[in-house]
Design an enzyme around this catalytic site. Structure first.
Site, PDB file in Angstrom:
ATOM      1  N   LYS A 287       0.839  -1.193   0.000  1.00  0.00           N
ATOM      2  CA  LYS A 287       0.000   0.000   0.000  1.00  0.00           C
ATOM      3  C   LYS A 287       0.878   1.248   0.000  1.00  0.00           C
ATOM      4  O   LYS A 287       1.956   1.260   0.592  1.00  0.00           O
ATOM      5  CB  LYS A 287      -0.909   0.025   1.237  1.00  0.00           C
ATOM      6  CG  LYS A 287      -1.981  -1.037   1.243  1.00  0.00           C
ATOM      7  CD  LYS A 287      -2.822  -0.942   2.501  1.00  0.00           C
ATOM      8  CE  LYS A 287      -3.866  -2.049   2.551  1.00  0.00           C
ATOM      9  NZ  LYS A 287      -4.909  -1.891   1.527  1.00  0.00           N
ATOM     10  N   ARG A 361     -10.647 -11.277  -0.446  1.00  0.00           N
ATOM     11  CA  ARG A 361     -11.497 -12.206  -1.199  1.00  0.00           C
ATOM     12  C   ARG A 361     -10.893 -13.617  -1.230  1.00  0.00           C
ATOM     13  O   ARG A 361     -11.629 -14.597  -1.374  1.00  0.00           O
ATOM     14  CB  ARG A 361     -11.725 -11.667  -2.606  1.00  0.00           C
ATOM     15  CG  ARG A 361     -10.499 -11.564  -3.480  1.00  0.00           C
ATOM     16  CD  ARG A 361     -10.694 -10.619  -4.659  1.00  0.00           C
ATOM     17  NE  ARG A 361     -10.780  -9.222  -4.219  1.00  0.00           N
ATOM     18  CZ  ARG A 361     -10.997  -8.201  -5.040  1.00  0.00           C
ATOM     19  NH1 ARG A 361     -11.144  -8.407  -6.334  1.00  0.00           N
ATOM     20  NH2 ARG A 361     -11.071  -6.973  -4.559  1.00  0.00           N
TER      21      ARG A 361
END
Length: 513
Positions: A287, A361
């Site tokens: 990130k 996910r």
């Protein structure tokens, strides 16, 4: 933990640090709300005028403190805005009462006892006020007020003010079964939401998959919930490639935790699956600066699922509720999953990992497949899954996706009923093609536009045939970075617990949607 009592005392005779009354925004100025008649009488019927002189308008969340007159035992009156004029409606809605009580409780940090004399026309009103007050009184102080090494030996820092110690609910009926049940539910719900908030706010050096699993195990023993923890060896043996792939870059190995609350007379089973990334660096797809600081909150979905299962057990709901906590820490290292790697999931499908920051996910996919094997009547997964959902719905609303339109509508209506903002979102079939991979069965990324919907479509691939499923993307409301408001604190919020618990209650009543 803040205590709740249904007081038989009147507002004038209650001995407390403060009395909380409601004030609405009327057409011609502030209007004192029902429940405060005795307090208004002590002000010679001029409480509204006094408040107006002090600048109060009755706007939502507005708090005005004033010294109590001689006719009251409490030394302080706290008037909290309800935000709307009684003339516009016959009664105050539950969310207005909840938010007002929360604002008042926050303003009374450091107090020992407060009487809440807000409008209480029904047990539902009492429940809303109790919930708001108990949630508003929350404060995360576990890492504050310790020993100061600079101060004289043995001295302690004063630390922050402690939350309001006792909420005395006035106007309720302590001997009425409906009011007693409402109070018991409010206490169980608020305490478990606050437990979820504590988990979310705990720094990642102390909360990691193994320690989270230990918390769940301890709670299971306390509340009669069966807990099974799959560690790394068990995950390898079982072929949980999604959980292992996400967690392999960390020194803290992943875990899959199953919590099962069962009722002997239950006819339905609800499975809840929570994303539990205890810290998300993004992995190799690191990130950018400024996006890491709050990533301890990426396990908010698992915290919500955990809190819901415990609350269901405490309330003895006539439904089986199974919670699945998919726990991992997503870190970059020489052993981390790389963009371009292919993972073999628990379902047997292969996934090409194009972005290691789309990790939620992957862990959810394994847990959804495992939950589907037990053939529940419905599955709901909860996750801080995509920034795209925040862009679409903002910071206070979670998205709801489903493979069943009626089930999606039911969850949206349930959220609305309990005062949580949600919005039904589609799962457009045309977006599925973007996840086609030349290497594997599916990629973990698709089209950039509609990224929140793409994530939902990915998860749908791992839900068992014929099982009603819904996906709640709580990326916006799970962690509040601004100033507190109503009953919402800064930091972890416990988003979706109220919706999930009410859904469990509806399932127990045979109304799954």
């Amino acid at each position: 933990m803040t205590a709740l009592t249904l007081s038989t005392a009147g507002a004038a005779t209650l001995r407390a640090d403060a009395l909380v009354v409601g004030v609405a925004k009327g057409a011609k100025g502030p209007v004192v709300a029902p429940g405060a008649e005795a307090v208004d009488k002590a002000f010679d019927g001029k409480l509204a005028a006094v408040l107006e002189t002090l600048g109060a308008s009755g706007a939502e969340g507005e708090v005005t403190k004033l010294p109590a007159p001689s006719g009251l035992k409490a030394p302080v009156v706290l008037a909290v805005g309800l935000g709307r004029t009684p003339e516009q409606d016959d009664a105050y809605d539950a969310e207005a009462l909840r938010r007002a009580a929360g604002s008042a409780a926050r303003a009374l940090h450091g107090s020992k006892k407060a009487g809440f004399a807000l409008p209480t026309e029904s047990a539902e009103d009492a429940a809303a006020i109790a919930e708001g007050a108990l949630l508003g009184a929350y404060a995360f102080t576990a890492y504050q007020g310790g020993e100061d090494r600079i101060a004289p030996k043995g001295a302690k820092n004063k630390g922050p003010k402690q939350p309001l110690a006792e909420v005395a609910l006035l106007g309720a009926k302590p001997r009425d079964k409906a009011y007693k049940a409402a109070a018991e539910r409010a206490v169980a719900l608020a305490e478990e939401i606050n437990r979820a908030r504590d988990l979310i706010n705990t720094p990642p050096n102390d909360l990691y998959p193994e320690s989270f699993a230990a918390v769940a195990t301890a709670a299971g023993k306390e509340h009669g919930i069966k807990v099974q923890v799959l560690d790394e060896k068990a995950l390898v043996k079982g072929g949980f490639g999604g959980l292992l792939g996400v967690g392999q870059g960390s020194t803290h190995g992943p875990r899959l935790v199953r919590l099962a609350y069962t009722h002997p007379k239950a006819e339905k089973t609800l499975a809840l699956v929570g994303k539990g990334i205890t810290y998300d660096s993004g992995g190799i797809s690191l990130k950018p600066a400024g996006h890491n600081e709050t990533m301890k909150c990426d396990m908010s979905g698992a915290a919500a699922v955990f809190a819901t299962v415990v609350a269901a057990s405490r309330l003895g709901l006539r439904v089986n509720v199974t919670g699945w906590l998919a726990l991992a820490e997503n870190m970059p290292s020489g052993n981390a999953t790389r963009p371009g790697d292919v993972l073999r999931m628990y379902s047997g499908k292969t996934v090409e990992v194009l972005n290691t920051d789309a990790e939620g996910r992957l862990v959810l996919a394994d847990a959804l497949t495992r939950a589907s094997e037990e053939n529940p009547d419905a599955i709901v997964d909860v996750a801080t899954l995509t920034g795209a959902m925040v862009l679409a719905l903002g910071n206070r609303t979670f998205g709801v996706m489903s493979n069943d339109d009626a089930f999606r509508t039911s969850i949206h209506e349930t959220a609305e009923e309990v005062g949580e903002a949600s919005w039904p979102m589609p799962l457009p079939a045309d977006l599925r093609k973007g996840m086609d991979s030349p290497t594997a069965d599916i990629a973990n990324m698709g089209e950039r536009m509609g990224g929140g919907l793409v994530a939902g479509l990915f998860l749908k691939e791992f839900v068992g045939e014929g099982i009603a499923w819904a996906h709640l993307d709580i990326a916006g409301p799970a962690f509040h970075e601004g100033a507190p408001y109503g009953y919402t604190p800064k930091g972890g919020t416990g988003s979706s617990v109220r919706t999930l618990l009410r859904l469990a209650e509806r399932t127990a009543d045979g109304d799954l949607g």
